[in-house]
Design a protein around this motif. Structure first.
Motif, short mmCIF file in Angstrom:
data_model
loop_
_atom_site.label_atom_id
_atom_site.label_comp_id
_atom_site.label_asym_id
_atom_site.label_seq_id
_atom_site.Cartn_x
_atom_site.Cartn_y
_atom_site.Cartn_z
N GLN A 179 8.95 6.04 4.52
CA GLN A 179 9.03 4.79 3.16
C GLN A 179 8.97 5.28 1.94
O GLN A 179 8.05 4.70 1.15
CB GLN A 179 8.14 3.60 3.73
CG GLN A 179 8.12 2.91 4.87
CD GLN A 179 9.51 2.25 5.10
OE1 GLN A 179 9.61 1.36 4.36
NE2 GLN A 179 10.47 2.57 6.00
N ARG A 182 8.75 2.96 -1.24
CA ARG A 182 7.43 2.63 -1.96
C ARG A 182 7.09 3.14 -3.27
O ARG A 182 6.43 2.45 -3.98
CB ARG A 182 6.49 2.26 -1.03
CG ARG A 182 6.80 1.56 0.30
CD ARG A 182 5.84 1.52 1.41
NE ARG A 182 6.05 0.94 2.75
CZ ARG A 182 5.33 0.82 3.67
NH1 ARG A 182 3.92 1.32 3.62
NH2 ARG A 182 5.79 0.26 4.69
N ARG A 185 8.71 2.04 -6.43
CA ARG A 185 8.08 0.70 -7.28
C ARG A 185 7.07 1.19 -8.24
O ARG A 185 6.76 0.61 -9.06
CB ARG A 185 7.50 -0.31 -6.04
CG ARG A 185 8.84 -0.97 -5.52
CD ARG A 185 8.50 -2.37 -4.57
NE ARG A 185 7.90 -2.02 -3.44
CZ ARG A 185 8.35 -1.34 -2.23
NH1 ARG A 185 9.56 -1.58 -2.16
NH2 ARG A 185 7.69 -0.99 -1.09
N SER A 209 -2.48 0.05 -6.74
CA SER A 209 -1.30 0.56 -6.42
C SER A 209 -1.10 2.01 -6.21
O SER A 209 -0.53 2.35 -5.30
CB SER A 209 -0.42 0.17 -7.59
OG SER A 209 -0.99 0.69 -8.62
N LYS A 212 -2.54 2.97 -2.60
CA LYS A 212 -1.28 2.71 -1.69
C LYS A 212 -0.65 4.04 -1.59
O LYS A 212 -0.30 4.27 -0.47
CB LYS A 212 -0.61 1.34 -1.84
CG LYS A 212 -1.55 0.25 -1.53
CD LYS A 212 -0.71 -0.97 -1.64
CE LYS A 212 -1.37 -2.24 -1.43
NZ LYS A 212 -0.41 -3.48 -1.64
N ARG A 216 -0.20 6.78 1.69
CA ARG A 216 1.33 7.04 2.03
C ARG A 216 1.46 8.47 2.14
O ARG A 216 1.91 9.29 3.13
CB ARG A 216 2.31 6.20 1.31
CG ARG A 216 3.75 6.57 2.30
CD ARG A 216 4.73 6.20 1.40
NE ARG A 216 5.26 6.82 0.24
CZ ARG A 216 6.16 7.96 0.56
NH1 ARG A 216 6.34 8.44 1.85
NH2 ARG A 216 6.17 8.77 -0.32
#
Length: 239
Positions: A179, A182, A185, A209, A212, A216
């Protein structure tokens, strides 16, 4: 012989992800054919994904497996995919919604016709999501017995966090989707901020933010390390 193919843009984030995917495939002696495009070219080409996949089906011989560039292969997938006899294989979430992150296209006349038709339909309606157009086409042709379909189990389109909530702990990821979108963004948010806020965003774990994104990245780097792949993703790749 199975060939994995795909594409990625020329930024550091997706280039590194593609390197991880390629090296994970090579760990299991799987043929890999990846193409790199500039962001500008990628955005200008109408119906990019179906057009690219159709071109690769015309160009390559044997069974070909499209995989999104931000995935990683965790086990030898050749025995499974080379045993599939149907024209096409793709996963449907809970048996209902097609996910186009992993697509096996066998070297059969019907598979070639299907992919060419996907390209044609997508060019006619480029504003529609390509995987919705593909699902409509596959469902229609399966019902009309124009093509045969193998519905892949979730192991081969496993999203590193959300698939666990959908399928529980019994599903072992084999092709794992990591992913990278992500991060896009986060990048857009970063570029819209002033210098002070950008500085704050670069500090690991200070803002939600950023936490996260770092989380990842830790998953990606952990998966790569376990396979002995020395490519690492970090915040520096985004700015």
């Amino acid at each position: 012989m199975l060939t994995i193919f795909g594409f990625h843009t020329d930024d550091n984030l997706y280039r590194k992800h593609a390197q991880i995917l390629q090296r994970s495939a090579e760990k299991f002696d799987i043929n890999v054919h990846f193409s790199e495009f500039s962001k500008d070219d990628w955005q200008k080409i109408i119906a990019f994904k179906p057009v690219f996949i159709a071109q690769m089906r015309r160009k390559l011989e044997g069974p070909i497996l499209f995989v999104d560039a931000d995935a990683i292969i965790l086990k030898d997938i050749r025995p499974f995919f080379e045993s599939i006899q149907e024209d096409i294989a793709v996963h449907y979430i809970n048996g209902n919604r097609l996910i186009s992150s992993t697509i096996l296209i066998n070297d059969t006349p019907n598979a070639r016709l299907l992919i060419n038709e996907w390209e044609r339909r997508q060019l006619e309606q480029p504003e529609r999501w390509d995987q919705v157009v593909l699902q409509e086409l596959i469902d229609e042709w399966v019902e009309e017995k124009k093509v045969t379909l193998n519905k892949l189990p979730p192991n081969y389109t496993f999203i590193f966090d959300t698939s666990r909530r959908t399928y529980g702990d019994s599903v072992e990821p084999i092709i794992e989707q990591l992913q990278a979108s992500r991060d896009k963004r986060w990048i857009d948010k970063y570029r819209s901020r002033n210098r002070f806020h950008q500085w704050l965003m670069r500090i690991p774990y200070l803002l939600k933010s950023t936490r996260k994104i770092v989380s990842r990245h830790n998953v990606v780097n952990n998966r790569a390390e376990k396979l002995g792949i020395d490519v690492r993703i970090s915040i520096d790749d985004l700015i």
